[in-house]
Design a protein around this motif. Structure first.
Motif, PDB file in Angstrom:
ATOM      1  N   VAL A   1       0.834  -1.200   0.000  1.00  0.00           N
ATOM      2  CA  VAL A   1       0.000   0.000   0.000  1.00  0.00           C
ATOM      3  C   VAL A   1       0.871   1.254   0.000  1.00  0.00           C
ATOM      4  O   VAL A   1       0.631   2.213  -0.741  1.00  0.00           O
ATOM      5  CB  VAL A   1      -0.941   0.003   1.224  1.00  0.00           C
ATOM      6  N   PHE A   2       1.911   1.235   0.838  1.00  0.00           N
ATOM      7  CA  PHE A   2       2.812   2.381   0.896  1.00  0.00           C
ATOM      8  C   PHE A   2       3.507   2.595  -0.443  1.00  0.00           C
ATOM      9  O   PHE A   2       3.680   3.738  -0.894  1.00  0.00           O
ATOM     10  CB  PHE A   2       3.848   2.174   1.996  1.00  0.00           C
ATOM     11  N   LEU A   3       3.908   1.502  -1.095  1.00  0.00           N
ATOM     12  CA  LEU A   3       4.571   1.615  -2.399  1.00  0.00           C
ATOM     13  C   LEU A   3       3.652   2.272  -3.431  1.00  0.00           C
ATOM     14  O   LEU A   3       4.062   3.197  -4.134  1.00  0.00           O
ATOM     15  CB  LEU A   3       4.998   0.224  -2.881  1.00  0.00           C
ATOM     16  N   VAL A   4       2.410   1.811  -3.496  1.00  0.00           N
ATOM     17  CA  VAL A   4       1.481   2.317  -4.497  1.00  0.00           C
ATOM     18  C   VAL A   4       1.036   3.751  -4.173  1.00  0.00           C
ATOM     19  O   VAL A   4       1.117   4.650  -5.018  1.00  0.00           O
ATOM     20  CB  VAL A   4       0.247   1.391  -4.604  1.00  0.00           C
ATOM     21  N   VAL A   5       0.592   3.965  -2.924  1.00  0.00           N
ATOM     22  CA  VAL A   5       0.102   5.292  -2.540  1.00  0.00           C
ATOM     23  C   VAL A   5       1.238   6.315  -2.542  1.00  0.00           C
ATOM     24  O   VAL A   5       1.096   7.431  -3.052  1.00  0.00           O
ATOM     25  CB  VAL A   5      -0.576   5.239  -1.153  1.00  0.00           C
ATOM     26  N   GLY A   6       2.373   5.934  -1.964  1.00  0.00           N
ATOM     27  CA  GLY A   6       3.516   6.844  -1.935  1.00  0.00           C
ATOM     28  C   GLY A   6       4.015   7.164  -3.325  1.00  0.00           C
ATOM     29  O   GLY A   6       4.348   8.323  -3.637  1.00  0.00           O
ATOM     30  N   GLY A   7       4.068   6.171  -4.213  1.00  0.00           N
ATOM     31  CA  GLY A   7       4.503   6.416  -5.587  1.00  0.00           C
ATOM     32  C   GLY A   7       3.552   7.328  -6.332  1.00  0.00           C
ATOM     33  O   GLY A   7       3.971   8.225  -7.074  1.00  0.00           O
ATOM     34  N   ALA A   8       2.234   7.113  -6.135  1.00  0.00           N
ATOM     35  CA  ALA A   8       1.231   7.951  -6.788  1.00  0.00           C
ATOM     36  C   ALA A   8       1.311   9.394  -6.278  1.00  0.00           C
ATOM     37  O   ALA A   8       1.230  10.353  -7.062  1.00  0.00           O
ATOM     38  CB  ALA A   8      -0.165   7.386  -6.551  1.00  0.00           C
ATOM     39  N   TRP A   9       1.483   9.555  -4.958  1.00  0.00           N
ATOM     40  CA  TRP A   9       1.590  10.893  -4.397  1.00  0.00           C
ATOM     41  C   TRP A   9       2.834  11.606  -4.907  1.00  0.00           C
ATOM     42  O   TRP A   9       2.789  12.794  -5.234  1.00  0.00           O
ATOM     43  CB  TRP A   9       1.634  10.815  -2.868  1.00  0.00           C
ATOM     44  N   PHE A  10       3.944  10.884  -4.995  1.00  0.00           N
ATOM     45  CA  PHE A  10       5.184  11.475  -5.510  1.00  0.00           C
ATOM     46  C   PHE A  10       5.012  11.923  -6.955  1.00  0.00           C
ATOM     47  O   PHE A  10       5.417  13.030  -7.335  1.00  0.00           O
ATOM     48  CB  PHE A  10       6.325  10.471  -5.406  1.00  0.00           C
ATOM     49  N   ALA A  11       4.370  11.060  -7.779  1.00  0.00           N
ATOM     50  CA  ALA A  11       4.161  11.411  -9.189  1.00  0.00           C
ATOM     51  C   ALA A  11       3.275  12.646  -9.315  1.00  0.00           C
ATOM     52  O   ALA A  11       3.558  13.550 -10.114  1.00  0.00           O
ATOM     53  CB  ALA A  11       3.541  10.228  -9.927  1.00  0.00           C
TER      54      ALA A  11
ATOM     55  N   GLU B   1       2.633  18.393 -10.463  1.00  0.00           N
ATOM     56  CA  GLU B   1       1.978  19.611  -9.999  1.00  0.00           C
ATOM     57  C   GLU B   1       2.967  20.761  -9.815  1.00  0.00           C
ATOM     58  O   GLU B   1       2.645  21.934 -10.064  1.00  0.00           O
ATOM     59  CB  GLU B   1       1.258  19.331  -8.680  1.00  0.00           C
ATOM     60  N   ASN B   2       4.190  20.444  -9.372  1.00  0.00           N
ATOM     61  CA  ASN B   2       5.171  21.489  -9.056  1.00  0.00           C
ATOM     62  C   ASN B   2       6.289  21.600 -10.077  1.00  0.00           C
ATOM     63  O   ASN B   2       7.299  22.263  -9.819  1.00  0.00           O
ATOM     64  CB  ASN B   2       5.778  21.217  -7.677  1.00  0.00           C
ATOM     65  N   PHE B   3       6.128  20.958 -11.228  1.00  0.00           N
ATOM     66  CA  PHE B   3       7.199  20.935 -12.217  1.00  0.00           C
ATOM     67  C   PHE B   3       7.580  22.338 -12.674  1.00  0.00           C
ATOM     68  O   PHE B   3       8.758  22.687 -12.769  1.00  0.00           O
ATOM     69  CB  PHE B   3       6.778  20.088 -13.419  1.00  0.00           C
ATOM     70  N   ASP B   4       6.572  23.168 -12.978  1.00  0.00           N
ATOM     71  CA  ASP B   4       6.857  24.524 -13.460  1.00  0.00           C
ATOM     72  C   ASP B   4       7.538  25.377 -12.396  1.00  0.00           C
ATOM     73  O   ASP B   4       8.359  26.246 -12.718  1.00  0.00           O
ATOM     74  CB  ASP B   4       5.570  25.196 -13.921  1.00  0.00           C
TER      75      ASP B   4
ATOM     76  N   VAL C   1      13.430   3.907  -8.710  1.00  0.00           N
ATOM     77  CA  VAL C   1      12.142   3.213  -8.833  1.00  0.00           C
ATOM     78  C   VAL C   1      12.344   1.703  -8.786  1.00  0.00           C
ATOM     79  O   VAL C   1      11.605   0.979  -8.092  1.00  0.00           O
ATOM     80  CB  VAL C   1      11.433   3.633 -10.136  1.00  0.00           C
ATOM     81  N   LEU C   2      13.340   1.214  -9.506  1.00  0.00           N
ATOM     82  CA  LEU C   2      13.588  -0.232  -9.544  1.00  0.00           C
ATOM     83  C   LEU C   2      13.908  -0.776  -8.155  1.00  0.00           C
ATOM     84  O   LEU C   2      13.330  -1.781  -7.712  1.00  0.00           O
ATOM     85  CB  LEU C   2      14.744  -0.526 -10.508  1.00  0.00           C
ATOM     86  N   THR C   3      14.816  -0.116  -7.443  1.00  0.00           N
ATOM     87  CA  THR C   3      15.207  -0.621  -6.116  1.00  0.00           C
ATOM     88  C   THR C   3      14.060  -0.512  -5.111  1.00  0.00           C
ATOM     89  O   THR C   3      13.877  -1.410  -4.275  1.00  0.00           O
ATOM     90  CB  THR C   3      16.423   0.156  -5.585  1.00  0.00           C
TER      91      THR C   3
END
Length: 358
Positions: free
Chosen positions: A51-61, A66-69, A99-101
Protein backbone atom coordinates in the motif's frame (compact mmCIF):
# COMPACT_ATOMS: atom_id res chain seq x y z
CA UNK A 1 23.10 15.44 42.62
CA UNK A 2 21.32 12.80 44.72
CA UNK A 3 18.25 12.92 42.46
CA UNK A 4 20.41 12.44 39.38
CA UNK A 5 22.15 9.45 40.99
CA UNK A 6 18.81 7.82 41.83
CA UNK A 7 17.58 8.29 38.26
CA UNK A 8 20.76 6.76 36.82
CA UNK A 9 20.52 3.77 39.20
CA UNK A 10 16.89 3.15 38.21
CA UNK A 11 17.75 3.42 34.52
CA UNK A 12 20.58 0.90 34.94
CA UNK A 13 18.26 -1.49 36.80
CA UNK A 14 15.74 -1.32 33.96
CA UNK A 15 18.48 -2.09 31.45
CA UNK A 16 19.70 -5.05 33.53
CA UNK A 17 16.18 -6.48 33.91
CA UNK A 18 15.57 -6.05 30.20
CA UNK A 19 18.78 -7.90 29.34
CA UNK A 20 17.95 -10.71 31.77
CA UNK A 21 14.49 -11.08 30.23
CA UNK A 22 15.98 -11.16 26.76
CA UNK A 23 18.57 -13.75 27.85
CA UNK A 24 15.83 -15.96 29.25
CA UNK A 25 13.93 -15.85 25.95
CA UNK A 26 17.03 -16.67 23.91
CA UNK A 27 17.88 -19.57 26.24
CA UNK A 28 14.42 -21.07 25.87
CA UNK A 29 14.58 -20.71 22.08
CA UNK A 30 17.93 -22.49 21.82
CA UNK A 31 16.82 -25.25 24.20
CA UNK A 32 13.68 -25.83 22.12
CA UNK A 33 11.32 -25.21 25.02
CA UNK A 34 9.87 -22.07 23.42
CA UNK A 35 7.54 -21.70 20.46
CA UNK A 36 6.74 -18.46 18.70
CA UNK A 37 3.40 -17.82 17.07
CA UNK A 38 3.18 -15.49 14.10
CA UNK A 39 0.35 -13.00 14.66
CA UNK A 40 -1.91 -11.43 12.06
CA UNK A 41 0.22 -8.26 12.25
CA UNK A 42 2.86 -9.98 10.11
CA UNK A 43 0.39 -10.25 7.23
CA UNK A 44 -0.95 -6.75 7.83
CA UNK A 45 2.53 -5.19 7.74
CA UNK A 46 3.35 -7.04 4.52
CA UNK A 47 0.22 -5.70 2.85
CA UNK A 48 0.92 -2.20 4.18
CA UNK A 49 4.31 -2.32 2.42
CA UNK A 50 2.52 -2.71 -0.93
CA UNK A 51 0.00 0.00 0.00
CA UNK A 52 2.81 2.38 0.90
CA UNK A 53 4.57 1.61 -2.40
CA UNK A 54 1.48 2.32 -4.50
CA UNK A 55 0.10 5.29 -2.54
CA UNK A 56 3.52 6.84 -1.93
CA UNK A 57 4.50 6.42 -5.59
CA UNK A 58 1.23 7.95 -6.79
CA UNK A 59 1.59 10.89 -4.40
CA UNK A 60 5.18 11.48 -5.51
CA UNK A 61 4.16 11.41 -9.19
CA UNK A 62 1.30 13.87 -8.56
CA UNK A 63 3.54 16.21 -6.55
CA UNK A 64 6.23 16.13 -9.24
CA UNK A 65 3.81 16.98 -12.06
CA UNK A 66 1.98 19.61 -10.00
CA UNK A 67 5.17 21.49 -9.06
CA UNK A 68 7.20 20.93 -12.22
CA UNK A 69 6.86 24.52 -13.46
CA UNK A 70 7.83 25.91 -10.05
CA UNK A 71 10.97 23.78 -10.00
CA UNK A 72 11.89 24.65 -13.59
CA UNK A 73 11.52 28.34 -14.40
CA UNK A 74 11.90 29.18 -18.12
CA UNK A 75 15.50 29.20 -19.32
CA UNK A 76 16.94 32.52 -20.48
CA UNK A 77 20.65 31.80 -21.04
CA UNK A 78 22.78 29.85 -23.49
CA UNK A 79 24.46 27.59 -20.93
CA UNK A 80 21.11 27.03 -19.14
CA UNK A 81 20.03 24.64 -21.91
CA UNK A 82 23.17 22.55 -21.46
CA UNK A 83 22.95 22.43 -17.66
CA UNK A 84 19.26 21.50 -17.76
CA UNK A 85 19.96 18.74 -20.27
CA UNK A 86 22.71 17.40 -18.02
CA UNK A 87 20.46 17.65 -14.95
CA UNK A 88 17.57 15.76 -16.50
CA UNK A 89 19.89 13.11 -17.92
CA UNK A 90 21.16 12.49 -14.39
CA UNK A 91 17.62 12.53 -12.98
CA UNK A 92 16.38 9.97 -15.51
CA UNK A 93 19.25 7.58 -14.82
CA UNK A 94 18.98 7.95 -11.04
CA UNK A 95 15.17 7.85 -11.23
CA UNK A 96 15.21 4.49 -13.02
CA UNK A 97 17.58 3.07 -10.39
CA UNK A 98 15.48 4.55 -7.56
CA UNK A 99 12.14 3.21 -8.83
CA UNK A 100 13.59 -0.23 -9.54
CA UNK A 101 15.21 -0.62 -6.12
CA UNK A 102 12.15 0.71 -4.23
CA UNK A 103 9.73 -1.57 -6.08
CA UNK A 104 11.96 -4.57 -5.35
CA UNK A 105 12.39 -3.52 -1.73
CA UNK A 106 8.67 -3.33 -0.96
CA UNK A 107 7.69 -6.25 -3.16
CA UNK A 108 10.27 -8.52 -1.51
CA UNK A 109 9.05 -7.39 1.91
CA UNK A 110 5.59 -8.60 0.92
CA UNK A 111 6.55 -11.74 -0.98
CA UNK A 112 9.01 -13.02 1.59
CA UNK A 113 7.07 -12.25 4.73
CA UNK A 114 7.63 -14.71 7.57
CA UNK A 115 6.33 -18.21 7.00
CA UNK A 116 7.01 -21.08 9.43
CA UNK A 117 6.92 -23.55 6.55
CA UNK A 118 9.64 -21.79 4.56
CA UNK A 119 13.36 -21.67 5.23
CA UNK A 120 15.62 -18.87 4.03
CA UNK A 121 18.06 -19.71 1.22
CA UNK A 122 21.69 -19.17 2.17
CA UNK A 123 23.40 -17.22 -0.65
CA UNK A 124 26.65 -15.78 0.71
CA UNK A 125 28.63 -14.80 -2.40
CA UNK A 126 28.54 -14.43 -6.20
CA UNK A 127 31.48 -12.88 -8.03
CA UNK A 128 29.58 -12.36 -11.28
CA UNK A 129 26.77 -10.37 -9.66
CA UNK A 130 29.20 -8.27 -7.64
CA UNK A 131 31.23 -7.40 -10.75
CA UNK A 132 28.03 -6.37 -12.58
CA UNK A 133 26.63 -4.17 -9.82
CA UNK A 134 30.03 -2.54 -9.30
CA UNK A 135 31.02 -1.89 -12.92
CA UNK A 136 27.69 -0.55 -14.22
CA UNK A 137 27.27 2.18 -11.55
CA UNK A 138 30.99 3.04 -11.81
CA UNK A 139 30.84 3.52 -15.60
CA UNK A 140 27.57 5.48 -15.48
CA UNK A 141 28.75 7.75 -12.64
CA UNK A 142 32.10 8.35 -14.37
CA UNK A 143 30.27 9.41 -17.54
CA UNK A 144 28.00 11.78 -15.59
CA UNK A 145 30.91 13.29 -13.66
CA UNK A 146 32.96 13.80 -16.83
CA UNK A 147 30.03 15.49 -18.61
CA UNK A 148 29.48 17.74 -15.59
CA UNK A 149 33.16 18.61 -15.30
CA UNK A 150 33.34 19.47 -19.00
CA UNK A 151 30.33 21.80 -18.85
CA UNK A 152 31.44 23.39 -15.57
CA UNK A 153 34.90 24.06 -17.01
CA UNK A 154 33.34 25.80 -20.01
CA UNK A 155 31.04 27.93 -17.86
CA UNK A 156 33.69 28.99 -15.37
CA UNK A 157 36.42 29.46 -17.97
CA UNK A 158 37.61 32.84 -19.26
CA UNK A 159 34.80 35.08 -20.47
CA UNK A 160 34.91 36.47 -24.03
CA UNK A 161 37.00 39.62 -24.30
CA UNK A 162 34.01 41.70 -25.37
CA UNK A 163 31.88 40.64 -22.38
CA UNK A 164 29.94 43.27 -20.43
CA UNK A 165 31.59 43.42 -17.00
CA UNK A 166 29.85 44.31 -13.75
CA UNK A 167 30.71 43.75 -10.12
CA UNK A 168 28.23 42.40 -7.56
CA UNK A 169 28.90 42.76 -3.86
CA UNK A 170 26.73 41.13 -1.22
CA UNK A 171 26.30 42.54 2.24
CA UNK A 172 23.82 42.12 5.05
CA UNK A 173 21.17 42.53 3.77
CA UNK A 174 21.20 43.80 0.19
CA UNK A 175 23.16 43.71 -3.04
CA UNK A 176 25.39 46.43 -4.48
CA UNK A 177 26.19 46.58 -8.20
CA UNK A 178 28.99 48.50 -9.91
CA UNK A 179 29.56 49.10 -13.63
CA UNK A 180 32.71 50.43 -15.31
CA UNK A 181 32.31 53.75 -17.08
CA UNK A 182 33.07 54.58 -20.68
CA UNK A 183 36.65 53.32 -20.31
CA UNK A 184 35.19 49.83 -19.57
CA UNK A 185 37.66 49.42 -16.69
CA UNK A 186 36.60 48.90 -13.09
CA UNK A 187 38.60 51.06 -10.72
CA UNK A 188 40.16 49.99 -7.44
CA UNK A 189 38.15 49.71 -4.23
CA UNK A 190 39.35 49.74 -0.64
CA UNK A 191 37.33 48.36 2.25
CA UNK A 192 38.89 50.98 4.54
CA UNK A 193 37.07 53.67 2.54
CA UNK A 194 33.60 52.17 3.07
CA UNK A 195 31.14 54.45 4.84
CA UNK A 196 27.45 55.39 4.65
CA UNK A 197 27.97 57.21 1.34
CA UNK A 198 30.80 55.22 -0.22
CA UNK A 199 29.30 51.75 0.37
CA UNK A 200 31.44 50.12 -2.30
CA UNK A 201 34.67 51.64 -1.03
CA UNK A 202 35.50 53.52 -4.26
CA UNK A 203 39.13 54.62 -4.35
CA UNK A 204 38.81 57.70 -6.54
CA UNK A 205 42.56 58.23 -6.55
CA UNK A 206 42.50 55.53 -9.25
CA UNK A 207 41.49 57.25 -12.49
CA UNK A 208 39.90 54.05 -13.79
CA UNK A 209 37.29 54.32 -11.04
CA UNK A 210 36.31 57.95 -11.48
CA UNK A 211 33.70 57.10 -14.13
CA UNK A 212 32.41 53.91 -12.44
CA UNK A 213 28.75 54.00 -11.47
CA UNK A 214 26.35 52.02 -9.29
CA UNK A 215 22.78 51.00 -10.12
CA UNK A 216 19.68 50.03 -8.18
CA UNK A 217 18.93 47.20 -10.60
CA UNK A 218 20.99 45.11 -12.97
CA UNK A 219 20.77 45.82 -16.70
CA UNK A 220 22.35 43.46 -19.24
CA UNK A 221 22.05 43.25 -23.04
CA UNK A 222 20.40 40.31 -24.77
CA UNK A 223 22.68 38.03 -26.79
CA UNK A 224 25.89 39.47 -25.35
CA UNK A 225 28.23 37.76 -22.84
CA UNK A 226 28.02 39.15 -19.32
CA UNK A 227 30.81 38.66 -16.78
CA UNK A 228 29.86 38.89 -13.11
CA UNK A 229 32.68 39.70 -10.69
CA UNK A 230 31.39 38.66 -7.29
CA UNK A 231 32.51 39.37 -3.75
CA UNK A 232 31.11 39.74 -0.25
CA UNK A 233 31.56 42.51 2.30
CA UNK A 234 30.75 40.49 5.42
CA UNK A 235 29.46 36.90 5.44
CA UNK A 236 28.87 34.13 2.91
CA UNK A 237 26.22 34.98 0.31
CA UNK A 238 25.30 33.41 -3.04
CA UNK A 239 24.38 35.04 -6.32
CA UNK A 240 21.37 33.06 -7.56
CA UNK A 241 19.63 33.87 -10.85
CA UNK A 242 17.25 30.95 -11.48
CA UNK A 243 16.11 31.84 -15.01
CA UNK A 244 19.73 32.14 -16.15
CA UNK A 245 20.78 29.01 -14.25
CA UNK A 246 23.44 31.06 -12.47
CA UNK A 247 24.66 30.40 -8.96
CA UNK A 248 27.99 31.40 -7.48
CA UNK A 249 29.07 32.00 -3.91
CA UNK A 250 30.03 35.46 -2.72
CA UNK A 251 32.85 34.74 -0.28
CA UNK A 252 34.46 37.32 2.03
CA UNK A 253 38.07 37.89 0.99
CA UNK A 254 37.88 35.62 -2.07
CA UNK A 255 36.52 37.14 -5.31
CA UNK A 256 34.60 34.75 -7.57
CA UNK A 257 33.15 35.11 -11.06
CA UNK A 258 30.54 33.71 -13.42
CA UNK A 259 29.71 34.57 -17.01
CA UNK A 260 26.62 33.87 -19.09
CA UNK A 261 24.79 35.04 -22.19
CA UNK A 262 21.13 36.13 -21.84
CA UNK A 263 18.84 34.92 -24.63
CA UNK A 264 15.50 36.56 -23.82
CA UNK A 265 14.69 40.12 -22.90
CA UNK A 266 12.44 40.91 -19.96
CA UNK A 267 9.62 41.84 -22.36
CA UNK A 268 9.99 38.56 -24.26
CA UNK A 269 9.83 36.57 -21.02
CA UNK A 270 6.75 38.52 -19.93
CA UNK A 271 5.07 37.53 -23.18
CA UNK A 272 6.18 33.89 -22.85
CA UNK A 273 4.90 33.57 -19.27
CA UNK A 274 1.78 35.70 -19.93
CA UNK A 275 2.77 37.69 -16.86
CA UNK A 276 3.10 41.44 -17.50
CA UNK A 277 4.58 41.89 -14.01
CA UNK A 278 7.38 39.35 -14.55
CA UNK A 279 10.92 40.39 -13.71
CA UNK A 280 14.14 38.42 -13.63
CA UNK A 281 15.50 38.28 -10.12
CA UNK A 282 18.79 37.85 -8.33
CA UNK A 283 18.48 36.45 -4.82
CA UNK A 284 20.75 35.15 -2.09
CA UNK A 285 20.08 31.47 -1.44
CA UNK A 286 22.47 31.11 1.50
CA UNK A 287 20.96 31.94 4.87
CA UNK A 288 23.07 34.94 5.89
CA UNK A 289 21.22 36.35 8.88
CA UNK A 290 17.89 37.69 10.06
CA UNK A 291 17.37 39.89 6.99
CA UNK A 292 18.23 37.17 4.46
CA UNK A 293 14.74 37.37 2.90
CA UNK A 294 15.43 40.95 1.77
CA UNK A 295 18.44 40.10 -0.41
CA UNK A 296 16.81 40.45 -3.82
CA UNK A 297 17.53 42.59 -6.86
CA UNK A 298 15.69 43.02 -10.15
CA UNK A 299 17.46 42.11 -13.39
CA UNK A 300 16.45 43.78 -16.65
CA UNK A 301 17.50 42.19 -19.93
CA UNK A 302 17.41 44.86 -22.65
CA UNK A 303 17.77 44.78 -26.38
CA UNK A 304 21.36 45.88 -27.19
CA UNK A 305 20.27 49.36 -28.36
CA UNK A 306 18.13 49.86 -25.25
CA UNK A 307 21.05 48.79 -23.06
CA UNK A 308 23.34 51.33 -24.75
CA UNK A 309 20.75 54.04 -24.20
CA UNK A 310 20.36 53.09 -20.52
CA UNK A 311 24.14 52.98 -20.05
CA UNK A 312 24.55 56.46 -21.54
CA UNK A 313 22.10 57.94 -19.03
CA UNK A 314 23.96 56.71 -15.95
CA UNK A 315 25.90 59.16 -13.80
CA UNK A 316 29.18 58.11 -12.22
CA UNK A 317 29.55 57.75 -8.48
CA UNK A 318 31.98 60.69 -8.40
CA UNK A 319 29.49 62.85 -10.30
CA UNK A 320 26.70 61.98 -7.89
CA UNK A 321 28.94 62.46 -4.85
CA UNK A 322 31.28 65.38 -5.65
CA UNK A 323 32.21 65.79 -1.98
CA UNK A 324 33.82 62.31 -2.00
CA UNK A 325 35.82 63.16 -5.12
CA UNK A 326 36.80 66.53 -3.59
CA UNK A 327 38.13 64.82 -0.46
CA UNK A 328 40.31 62.55 -2.59
CA UNK A 329 41.64 65.53 -4.56
CA UNK A 330 42.38 67.34 -1.31
CA UNK A 331 44.34 64.38 0.01
CA UNK A 332 46.19 64.11 -3.29
CA UNK A 333 47.10 67.82 -3.22
CA UNK A 334 48.45 67.48 0.32
CA UNK A 335 50.64 64.55 -0.73
CA UNK A 336 52.00 66.62 -3.65
CA UNK A 337 52.74 69.53 -1.29
CA UNK A 338 54.63 67.24 1.08
CA UNK A 339 56.67 65.82 -1.78
CA UNK A 340 57.62 69.23 -3.14
CA UNK A 341 58.50 70.50 0.35
CA UNK A 342 61.37 67.99 0.71
CA UNK A 343 64.81 69.76 0.41
CA UNK A 344 66.62 69.09 -2.84
CA UNK A 345 69.67 67.66 -1.07
CA UNK A 346 67.53 65.21 0.81
CA UNK A 347 65.24 64.35 -2.05
CA UNK A 348 67.46 61.56 -3.37
CA UNK A 349 69.71 59.58 -1.07
CA UNK A 350 72.33 57.35 -2.71
CA UNK A 351 73.87 54.69 -0.47
CA UNK A 352 77.67 54.85 0.02
CA UNK A 353 78.17 51.50 -1.65
CA UNK A 354 76.30 52.73 -4.69
CA UNK A 355 78.49 55.86 -4.81
CA UNK A 356 81.62 53.73 -4.80
CA UNK A 357 80.33 51.67 -7.69
CA UNK A 358 79.69 54.89 -9.63
Amino acid sequence: MTTLSIILVLALLLVVFGLLFRLQILTSIFSGSSTREVSISNRVNAILCLVFLVVGGAWFAWSFVENFDKMNPPIASVHGLATDKMFWTSMIILGIAFVLTQVLLFWYSYKYQHNDNRRAFFFPHNNKIEVIWTLIPAVVMAALVFAGWKEWTRITGPAPKDAVVLEIMGKQFNWLVRYPGRDQKLGMVNYRLIDAVNEFGFDLSDQNGVDDFTAGEIHVPKGHPVLLRIRSRDVLHAVYMPNFRVQMYAVPGMPTKFWFTPTKTTDEMRAQTSNPAFNYEMACNQICGRGHFAMKMTIIVDEPDDYVAWFAKQKSFSEQNPEVLASFKQKSDKLVEKATAVPAAAAVVIPTAAKASL
